[in-house]
Design a protein around this motif. Structure first.
Motif, PDB file in Angstrom:
ATOM      1  N   ALA A   1      17.586   1.258   1.661  1.00 52.95           N
ATOM      2  CA  ALA A   1      19.014   1.541   1.530  1.00 52.95           C
ATOM      3  C   ALA A   1      19.790   0.696   2.538  1.00 52.95           C
ATOM      4  O   ALA A   1      19.271   0.347   3.602  1.00 52.95           O
ATOM      5  CB  ALA A   1      19.278   3.024   1.782  1.00 52.95           C
ATOM      6  N   PRO A   2      21.050   0.334   2.225  1.00 50.55           N
ATOM      7  CA  PRO A   2      21.848  -0.457   3.158  1.00 50.55           C
ATOM      8  C   PRO A   2      21.943   0.169   4.559  1.00 50.55           C
ATOM      9  O   PRO A   2      21.879  -0.533   5.564  1.00 50.55           O
ATOM     10  CB  PRO A   2      23.222  -0.532   2.486  1.00 50.55           C
TER      11      PRO A   2
ATOM     12  N   TRP B   1       0.845  -1.192   0.000  1.00 50.41           N
ATOM     13  CA  TRP B   1       0.000   0.000   0.000  1.00 50.41           C
ATOM     14  C   TRP B   1       0.886   1.250   0.000  1.00 50.41           C
ATOM     15  O   TRP B   1       0.617   2.214  -0.713  1.00 50.41           O
ATOM     16  CB  TRP B   1      -0.913   0.003   1.221  1.00 50.41           C
ATOM     17  N   MET B   2       1.928   1.230   0.826  1.00 53.73           N
ATOM     18  CA  MET B   2       2.832   2.381   0.918  1.00 53.73           C
ATOM     19  C   MET B   2       3.461   2.673  -0.445  1.00 53.73           C
ATOM     20  O   MET B   2       3.484   3.829  -0.894  1.00 53.73           O
ATOM     21  CB  MET B   2       3.916   2.117   1.960  1.00 53.73           C
ATOM     22  N   ALA B   3       3.968   1.646  -1.100  1.00 51.76           N
ATOM     23  CA  ALA B   3       4.617   1.836  -2.393  1.00 51.76           C
ATOM     24  C   ALA B   3       3.634   2.335  -3.445  1.00 51.76           C
ATOM     25  O   ALA B   3       3.963   3.215  -4.241  1.00 51.76           O
ATOM     26  CB  ALA B   3       5.278   0.528  -2.849  1.00 51.76           C
ATOM     27  N   ARG B   4       2.426   1.813  -3.442  1.00 54.61           N
ATOM     28  CA  ARG B   4       1.436   2.242  -4.428  1.00 54.61           C
ATOM     29  C   ARG B   4       0.985   3.677  -4.189  1.00 54.61           C
ATOM     30  O   ARG B   4       0.756   4.431  -5.138  1.00 54.61           O
ATOM     31  CB  ARG B   4       0.221   1.324  -4.422  1.00 54.61           C
ATOM     32  N   LEU B   5       0.828   4.039  -2.927  1.00 59.35           N
ATOM     33  CA  LEU B   5       0.330   5.380  -2.612  1.00 59.35           C
ATOM     34  C   LEU B   5       1.414   6.455  -2.655  1.00 59.35           C
ATOM     35  O   LEU B   5       1.152   7.593  -3.049  1.00 59.35           O
ATOM     36  CB  LEU B   5      -0.325   5.391  -1.228  1.00 59.35           C
ATOM     37  N   PHE B   6       2.634   6.104  -2.228  1.00 57.12           N
ATOM     38  CA  PHE B   6       3.657   7.130  -2.017  1.00 57.12           C
ATOM     39  C   PHE B   6       4.964   6.868  -2.751  1.00 57.12           C
ATOM     40  O   PHE B   6       5.937   7.581  -2.555  1.00 57.12           O
ATOM     41  CB  PHE B   6       3.923   7.296  -0.518  1.00 57.12           C
ATOM     42  N   GLY B   7       5.010   5.821  -3.569  1.00 57.25           N
ATOM     43  CA  GLY B   7       6.215   5.507  -4.315  1.00 57.25           C
ATOM     44  C   GLY B   7       7.121   4.542  -3.581  1.00 57.25           C
ATOM     45  O   GLY B   7       6.955   4.282  -2.389  1.00 57.25           O
ATOM     46  N   ALA B   8       8.090   4.018  -4.295  1.00 59.41           N
ATOM     47  CA  ALA B   8       8.975   2.989  -3.754  1.00 59.41           C
ATOM     48  C   ALA B   8       9.961   3.528  -2.721  1.00 59.41           C
ATOM     49  O   ALA B   8      10.499   2.767  -1.926  1.00 59.41           O
ATOM     50  CB  ALA B   8       9.743   2.304  -4.879  1.00 59.41           C
ATOM     51  N   ASP B   9      10.196   4.838  -2.722  1.00 55.89           N
ATOM     52  CA  ASP B   9      11.167   5.423  -1.791  1.00 55.89           C
ATOM     53  C   ASP B   9      10.577   6.689  -1.155  1.00 55.89           C
ATOM     54  O   ASP B   9      11.052   7.799  -1.390  1.00 55.89           O
ATOM     55  CB  ASP B   9      12.466   5.740  -2.540  1.00 55.89           C
ATOM     56  N   PRO B  10       9.532   6.517  -0.319  1.00 58.16           N
ATOM     57  CA  PRO B  10       8.899   7.688   0.282  1.00 58.16           C
ATOM     58  C   PRO B  10       9.859   8.387   1.240  1.00 58.16           C
ATOM     59  O   PRO B  10      10.742   7.756   1.815  1.00 58.16           O
ATOM     60  CB  PRO B  10       7.684   7.122   1.014  1.00 58.16           C
ATOM     61  N   PRO B  11       9.684   9.701   1.428  1.00 57.23           N
ATOM     62  CA  PRO B  11      10.581  10.451   2.302  1.00 57.23           C
ATOM     63  C   PRO B  11      10.572   9.915   3.739  1.00 57.23           C
ATOM     64  O   PRO B  11       9.515   9.593   4.288  1.00 57.23           O
ATOM     65  CB  PRO B  11      10.018  11.879   2.263  1.00 57.23           C
ATOM     66  N   ALA B  12      11.750   9.807   4.314  1.00 60.99           N
ATOM     67  CA  ALA B  12      11.887   9.262   5.676  1.00 60.99           C
ATOM     68  C   ALA B  12      11.122  10.095   6.697  1.00 60.99           C
ATOM     69  O   ALA B  12      10.595   9.551   7.671  1.00 60.99           O
ATOM     70  CB  ALA B  12      13.361   9.178   6.055  1.00 60.99           C
ATOM     71  N   ASP B  13      11.036  11.407   6.483  1.00 59.76           N
ATOM     72  CA  ASP B  13      10.391  12.264   7.480  1.00 59.76           C
ATOM     73  C   ASP B  13       8.875  12.067   7.544  1.00 59.76           C
ATOM     74  O   ASP B  13       8.256  12.343   8.568  1.00 59.76           O
ATOM     75  CB  ASP B  13      10.736  13.742   7.248  1.00 59.76           C
ATOM     76  N   THR B  14       8.255  11.563   6.472  1.00 62.89           N
ATOM     77  CA  THR B  14       6.811  11.328   6.493  1.00 62.89           C
ATOM     78  C   THR B  14       6.451   9.842   6.597  1.00 62.89           C
ATOM     79  O   THR B  14       5.288   9.499   6.760  1.00 62.89           O
ATOM     80  CB  THR B  14       6.151  11.907   5.231  1.00 62.89           C
ATOM     81  N   PHE B  15       7.451   8.979   6.494  1.00 58.82           N
ATOM     82  CA  PHE B  15       7.192   7.537   6.469  1.00 58.82           C
ATOM     83  C   PHE B  15       6.424   7.049   7.703  1.00 58.82           C
ATOM     84  O   PHE B  15       5.415   6.343   7.549  1.00 58.82           O
ATOM     85  CB  PHE B  15       8.503   6.754   6.318  1.00 58.82           C
ATOM     86  N   PRO B  16       6.831   7.382   8.934  1.00 64.22           N
ATOM     87  CA  PRO B  16       6.107   6.844  10.096  1.00 64.22           C
ATOM     88  C   PRO B  16       4.628   7.229  10.128  1.00 64.22           C
ATOM     89  O   PRO B  16       3.773   6.391  10.434  1.00 64.22           O
ATOM     90  CB  PRO B  16       6.857   7.436  11.292  1.00 64.22           C
TER      91      PRO B  16
ATOM     92  N   ALA C   1      11.390  -3.951 -10.312  1.00 64.92           N
ATOM     93  CA  ALA C   1      10.390  -2.905 -10.489  1.00 64.92           C
ATOM     94  C   ALA C   1       9.080  -3.263  -9.788  1.00 64.92           C
ATOM     95  O   ALA C   1       8.103  -2.560  -9.940  1.00 64.92           O
ATOM     96  CB  ALA C   1      10.141  -2.683 -11.975  1.00 64.92           C
ATOM     97  N   ALA C   2       9.086  -4.348  -9.033  1.00 61.68           N
ATOM     98  CA  ALA C   2       7.860  -4.784  -8.357  1.00 61.68           C
ATOM     99  C   ALA C   2       7.410  -3.745  -7.331  1.00 61.68           C
ATOM    100  O   ALA C   2       8.152  -2.845  -6.970  1.00 61.68           O
ATOM    101  CB  ALA C   2       8.110  -6.128  -7.677  1.00 61.68           C
ATOM    102  N   CYS C   3       6.210  -3.930  -6.859  1.00 59.19           N
ATOM    103  CA  CYS C   3       5.635  -2.989  -5.903  1.00 59.19           C
ATOM    104  C   CYS C   3       6.168  -3.284  -4.503  1.00 59.19           C
ATOM    105  O   CYS C   3       5.542  -3.951  -3.698  1.00 59.19           O
ATOM    106  CB  CYS C   3       4.117  -3.114  -5.936  1.00 59.19           C
ATOM    107  N   SER C   4       7.371  -2.801  -4.226  1.00 60.95           N
ATOM    108  CA  SER C   4       7.946  -2.941  -2.892  1.00 60.95           C
ATOM    109  C   SER C   4       8.734  -1.684  -2.579  1.00 60.95           C
ATOM    110  O   SER C   4       9.031  -0.884  -3.454  1.00 60.95           O
ATOM    111  CB  SER C   4       8.839  -4.180  -2.807  1.00 60.95           C
ATOM    112  N   LEU C   5       9.065  -1.532  -1.330  1.00 63.75           N
ATOM    113  CA  LEU C   5       9.765  -0.336  -0.889  1.00 63.75           C
ATOM    114  C   LEU C   5      11.270  -0.497  -1.035  1.00 63.75           C
ATOM    115  O   LEU C   5      11.819  -1.564  -0.758  1.00 63.75           O
ATOM    116  CB  LEU C   5       9.420  -0.038   0.569  1.00 63.75           C
ATOM    117  N   TYR C   6      11.917   0.565  -1.426  1.00 61.93           N
ATOM    118  CA  TYR C   6      13.365   0.587  -1.517  1.00 61.93           C
ATOM    119  C   TYR C   6      13.939   0.700  -0.099  1.00 61.93           C
ATOM    120  O   TYR C   6      13.491   1.523   0.697  1.00 61.93           O
ATOM    121  CB  TYR C   6      13.827   1.785  -2.357  1.00 61.93           C
TER     122      TYR C   6
END
Length: 159
Positions: A131-132, A36-51, A124-129
């Motif tokens: 980072a290491p 849902w997160m990836a579909r609504l806000f993209g695969a790499d949503p901003p960390a400050d709004t993620f929670p 390119a699947a619907c999942s969140l990026y």
């Protein structure tokens, strides 16, 4: 009696494969907040709004999956359940619905989990990026299962 299948595990542990299997075997409805997160806000949503966004998605899902349980339909909650308070809260809700909760523990070595996350990041699947560096930060937030928590251990897939 309906069953809520709760998946406990860290990033890359293999939580994506098991929910699909449970969904098919039990005729369950799967709830995966990351999708849902990836579909609504993209695969790499901003960390400050993620929670806040993640909390909003869980709030949207809760009345749907609890309604499913009340109607006798199994659900698969692919949440990760990193915090004990989350696990306790969901077990309480499941009980209030007259259903049962089954908690599955999925774990794999960190090096394998990192490899899986890196591979998933390239798809390119619907999942969140992830980072290491984020992997390391989030690992510190995982609260292990406690001795009083009943769970089934599942071997992660080789995928």
């Amino acid at each position: 009696m309906a069953t809520a299948h709760l998946l406990f595990g860290f990033l890359g542990a293999g939580k994506t494969t098991l929910p699909r299997d449970l969904e098919h075997r039990h005729g369950a409805v799967q709830f995966t907040p990351d999708e849902w997160m990836a579909r609504l806000f993209g695969a790499d949503p901003p960390a400050d709004t993620f929670p806040q966004r993640a909390a909003a998605i869980l709030d949207l899902m809760e009345p749907i999956w609890t309604r499913c349980l009340r109607l006798g339909v199994d659900v698969v909650l692919d949440y990760g359940f990193w915090r004990r308070a989350e696990r306790d809260h969901v077990r309480y809700l499941v009980d209030q619905c007259g259903a049962r909760a089954l908690l599955y523990r999925i774990a794999c070595p960190d090096d394998e989990a990192r490899r899986r996350v890196a591979a998933r990041n390239r798809q390119a699947a619907c999942s969140l990026y992830i980072a290491p560096e984020t992997f390391d930060v989030l690992k510190g937030r995982l609260e292990p299962l406690q001795g009083d928590e009943v769970f089934l251990t599942v071997e992660p897939s080789k995928a």
